[in-house]
Design a protein around this motif. Sequence first.
Motif, PDB file in Angstrom:
ATOM      1  N   ALA A 183      32.170  40.626  48.118  1.00 32.38           N
ATOM      2  CA  ALA A 183      31.469  41.538  47.265  1.00 32.38           C
ATOM      3  C   ALA A 183      32.783  42.288  46.272  1.00 32.38           C
ATOM      4  CB  ALA A 183      30.774  42.628  47.911  1.00 32.38           C
ATOM      5  N   THR A 184      33.790  42.550  46.791  1.00 31.09           N
ATOM      6  CA  THR A 184      34.829  43.023  46.222  1.00 31.09           C
ATOM      7  C   THR A 184      35.364  42.230  45.217  1.00 31.09           C
ATOM      8  OG1 THR A 184      35.559  44.580  48.064  1.00 31.09           O
ATOM      9  CG2 THR A 184      37.139  44.356  46.330  1.00 31.09           C
ATOM     10  N   ILE A 185      35.509  40.873  45.647  1.00 33.47           N
ATOM     11  CA  ILE A 185      36.126  39.917  44.615  1.00 33.47           C
ATOM     12  C   ILE A 185      34.943  39.708  43.565  1.00 33.47           C
ATOM     13  CG2 ILE A 185      36.580  37.346  44.621  1.00 33.47           C
ATOM     14  CD1 ILE A 185      37.705  37.534  47.480  1.00 33.47           C
ATOM     15  N   CYS A 186      33.818  39.746  43.609  1.00 36.01           N
ATOM     16  CA  CYS A 186      32.929  39.395  42.746  1.00 36.01           C
ATOM     17  C   CYS A 186      32.783  40.399  41.634  1.00 36.01           C
ATOM     18  CB  CYS A 186      31.491  39.464  43.194  1.00 36.01           C
ATOM     19  SG  CYS A 186      31.153  37.922  44.269  1.00 36.01           S
ATOM     20  N   VAL A 187      33.196  41.664  42.323  1.00 38.86           N
ATOM     21  CA  VAL A 187      33.324  42.936  41.071  1.00 38.86           C
ATOM     22  C   VAL A 187      34.275  42.563  40.285  1.00 38.86           C
ATOM     23  CG1 VAL A 187      33.516  45.281  41.095  1.00 38.86           C
ATOM     24  CG2 VAL A 187      31.540  44.497  42.717  1.00 38.86           C
ATOM     25  N   THR A 188      35.590  42.401  41.123  1.00 35.62           N
ATOM     26  CA  THR A 188      36.878  42.340  39.980  1.00 35.62           C
ATOM     27  C   THR A 188      36.883  41.244  39.258  1.00 35.62           C
ATOM     28  OG1 THR A 188      37.705  41.284  42.065  1.00 35.62           O
ATOM     29  CG2 THR A 188      38.221  43.449  42.009  1.00 35.62           C
ATOM     30  N   VAL A 189      36.238  40.016  39.470  1.00 41.15           N
ATOM     31  CA  VAL A 189      36.101  38.757  38.915  1.00 41.15           C
ATOM     32  C   VAL A 189      35.386  39.187  37.815  1.00 41.15           C
ATOM     33  CG1 VAL A 189      35.555  36.523  38.758  1.00 41.15           C
ATOM     34  CG2 VAL A 189      36.968  37.458  40.847  1.00 41.15           C
ATOM     35  N   PHE A 190      34.094  39.436  37.853  1.00 45.93           N
ATOM     36  CA  PHE A 190      32.946  39.480  36.745  1.00 45.93           C
ATOM     37  C   PHE A 190      33.020  40.891  36.090  1.00 45.93           C
ATOM     38  CE2 PHE A 190      31.231  36.445  39.975  1.00 45.93           C
ATOM     39  CZ  PHE A 190      31.220  35.423  39.215  1.00 45.93           C
ATOM     40  N   CYS A 191      33.437  41.968  36.591  1.00 48.45           N
ATOM     41  CA  CYS A 191      33.620  42.911  35.824  1.00 48.45           C
ATOM     42  C   CYS A 191      35.021  43.284  34.999  1.00 48.45           C
ATOM     43  CB  CYS A 191      33.396  44.481  36.847  1.00 48.45           C
ATOM     44  SG  CYS A 191      31.839  44.123  37.441  1.00 48.45           S
ATOM     45  N   PHE A 192      35.868  42.893  35.613  1.00 53.50           N
ATOM     46  CA  PHE A 192      37.310  43.272  34.984  1.00 53.50           C
ATOM     47  C   PHE A 192      38.136  41.882  34.357  1.00 53.50           C
ATOM     48  CE2 PHE A 192      36.529  46.330  38.200  1.00 53.50           C
ATOM     49  CZ  PHE A 192      36.802  47.430  37.524  1.00 53.50           C
ATOM     50  N   ASP A 193      37.749  40.744  34.840  1.00 57.60           N
ATOM     51  CA  ASP A 193      38.167  39.319  34.200  1.00 57.60           C
ATOM     52  C   ASP A 193      39.685  39.740  34.271  1.00 57.60           C
ATOM     53  OD1 ASP A 193      38.390  36.912  33.496  1.00 57.60           O
ATOM     54  OD2 ASP A 193      37.935  37.435  31.200  1.00 57.60           O
ATOM     55  N   SER A 194      40.257  39.881  35.138  1.00 57.59           N
ATOM     56  CA  SER A 194      41.930  40.009  35.040  1.00 57.59           C
ATOM     57  C   SER A 194      42.470  39.913  36.548  1.00 57.59           C
ATOM     58  CB  SER A 194      42.029  41.576  34.924  1.00 57.59           C
ATOM     59  OG  SER A 194      43.503  41.987  35.222  1.00 57.59           O
ATOM     60  N   VAL A 195      43.635  38.721  36.460  1.00 57.93           N
ATOM     61  CA  VAL A 195      44.405  38.569  37.765  1.00 57.93           C
ATOM     62  C   VAL A 195      44.926  40.030  38.513  1.00 57.93           C
ATOM     63  CG1 VAL A 195      46.136  37.164  38.614  1.00 57.93           C
ATOM     64  CG2 VAL A 195      45.166  36.438  36.665  1.00 57.93           C
ATOM     65  N   LEU A 196      45.317  40.623  37.667  1.00 54.83           N
ATOM     66  CA  LEU A 196      45.714  42.098  38.217  1.00 54.83           C
ATOM     67  C   LEU A 196      44.839  42.916  39.076  1.00 54.83           C
ATOM     68  CD1 LEU A 196      48.548  43.595  38.558  1.00 54.83           C
ATOM     69  CD2 LEU A 196      47.856  44.778  36.446  1.00 54.83           C
ATOM     70  N   ALA A 197      43.388  42.772  38.401  1.00 57.28           N
ATOM     71  CA  ALA A 197      42.295  43.479  39.020  1.00 57.28           C
ATOM     72  C   ALA A 197      41.648  42.610  40.312  1.00 57.28           C
ATOM     73  CB  ALA A 197      41.074  43.473  38.151  1.00 57.28           C
ATOM     74  N   ILE A 198      42.080  41.356  40.568  1.00 56.58           N
ATOM     75  CA  ILE A 198      41.702  40.587  41.599  1.00 56.58           C
ATOM     76  C   ILE A 198      42.764  41.122  42.668  1.00 56.58           C
ATOM     77  CG2 ILE A 198      41.635  38.370  42.556  1.00 56.58           C
ATOM     78  CD1 ILE A 198      40.675  37.210  39.776  1.00 56.58           C
ATOM     79  N   ALA A 199      43.915  40.965  42.117  1.00 60.25           N
ATOM     80  CA  ALA A 199      44.604  41.850  43.207  1.00 60.25           C
ATOM     81  C   ALA A 199      44.620  42.983  43.529  1.00 60.25           C
ATOM     82  CB  ALA A 199      46.391  41.381  42.845  1.00 60.25           C
ATOM     83  N   ALA A 200      44.437  44.055  42.810  1.00 58.01           N
ATOM     84  CA  ALA A 200      44.121  45.358  43.271  1.00 58.01           C
ATOM     85  C   ALA A 200      43.025  45.391  44.203  1.00 58.01           C
ATOM     86  CB  ALA A 200      43.944  46.138  41.908  1.00 58.01           C
ATOM     87  N   GLY A 201      41.922  44.720  44.133  1.00 59.54           N
ATOM     88  CA  GLY A 201      40.786  44.568  45.065  1.00 59.54           C
ATOM     89  C   GLY A 201      41.261  44.585  46.492  1.00 59.54           C
ATOM     90  N   THR A 202      42.346  44.036  46.830  1.00 59.20           N
ATOM     91  CA  THR A 202      42.713  43.597  48.106  1.00 59.20           C
ATOM     92  C   THR A 202      43.080  45.064  48.898  1.00 59.20           C
ATOM     93  OG1 THR A 202      45.071  43.515  47.472  1.00 59.20           O
ATOM     94  CG2 THR A 202      43.648  41.636  47.784  1.00 59.20           C
TER      95      THR A 202
END
Length: 501
Positions: free
Chosen positions: A376-395
């Motif tokens: 769920a966190t990955i989906c939010v970071t991918v579709f809402c922020f569209d940023s590699v940095l945001a995907i990493a920050a979700g961890t």
Amino acid sequence: MENNDSKQSGKVASKVASGIVWTYGERLTAQLVSLVVTIILARLLDPEHYGVISMATVFITIANVFVSAGFGNSLVQKKDADELDFSTTLIFSFGVSLVVYSVMFIAAPIIASFYRMDQLTAVIRVMSLRIIVASINSVQHAYISRKMQFKKFFLSTLGGTLISAAVGITLAYCGAGVWALVAQYLTNTTIDTIVLAFTCGWKPKFEFSLKRMKTLFSFGWKLLAASLLDTLYTKIRQLIIGKMYNADSLAYYNQGDKYPQFIVVNINTSIGTVLFPAFSKVQNDKQRLVSMMRQSIRLSSFLMTPILFGMACVAEPLISVLLTDKWLPAVPFLRIFCIFYWFMPIHTVNLKAISATGRSDIYLKLEVIKKIIGVATICVTVFCFDSVLAIAAGTIFTSVLSSFINAYPNTKLLGYSYRQQISDIAPNILVGLIMAVSIIFIPNFIANKKLLLAVQIAVGAAVYILASKLLGIRAFKEALTRFKQVLSGIMSRRKKAKAED
């Protein structure tokens, strides 16, 4: 009776202390060599080369779970495991590895086409050979872990690391490009397995028992499923980055992850490798088990805190000096992963305790819950922020929440709550913050990056040790005590050996 219990407890504690030193020595030595090799290869090769290898490694790591996760732990956990159990597991794992390799061989061109990386086909087919070797290696590791003879890991890992380092660097200098990394990857595990074949003291008898396999499978499949979920979840971010962005972005993400992972995961693995068999031996004594858990959390946190806090503070000069400025985009990723990995001690100790008590059903349930939250966190970071940095920050978010989830069952099972665990490591956090503050402003006074890095590391280490001593940090005292005990044991064995000569 109390005397016998006390002696037994002392023996287990002594083996744990000795085991942690040997396994930590093994991992530290291996990672120091690997760190040097990575630095040299990163200077010789381009981010694109690392991107291709990173993508191939994702799929191989997932496939490898089927042969190296679950059944080895079943052998360690089973109280009366014998030669037939080990031989049965080896034959079963080897057979599974051949099937998995065949699937990877066939799927390689499909994966390459999906990610538009033509080179992936050959790379995956060659690198996947490691899966077959790993099926043997995992049983060897289970045998040594059960016997708690962790010194043998040191010898095999050192041999594999040194030889693979020489192979990788030589090929990189010869212009082999991505194949230098492939050769290094394969050589490491192969040499490790060959050395263990001669030193571990176990020879397979090529006997198979379906009844024994069913018993081991009943425990192991849950751990395998949990490990598969964990691996899929861990690697899904890299799969997304490789598809949605490019090989360079994936390389920066992985380099940022690699350096805290190099040190922290291997400290954690060293402690975890020793804890599982040690916890299994005292699984029926809750009081002793909790005591070992508390000491393990304090010690591992004490070792990890200065590394992670310090690495986050020196990230920019560290990347610039070691890898050159072409890798500076990896700096923010490195800082994110330093925070992510700090929660590792809580994850490891709680999950090892749950597994050691035979509750692999709880282990699996926890993994399912955490992975649902993680996806769920990955989906939010991918579709809402569209940023590699945001995907990493979700961890970071998932790591904090997962630490609570992993600890929750042990509140009821063992009476050791998450609040108590945080209380046990709070002093380490305080000393880590003092250290961070002492070095964070140094860049204002030193411009030369090499000198800056050296000064920050020296000052940080000195402040951490001094503050730990002045504040009377319990983990600091325990670490010194354990180190002295192990050192004393080594000296005593040497004196005994000389006297016998």
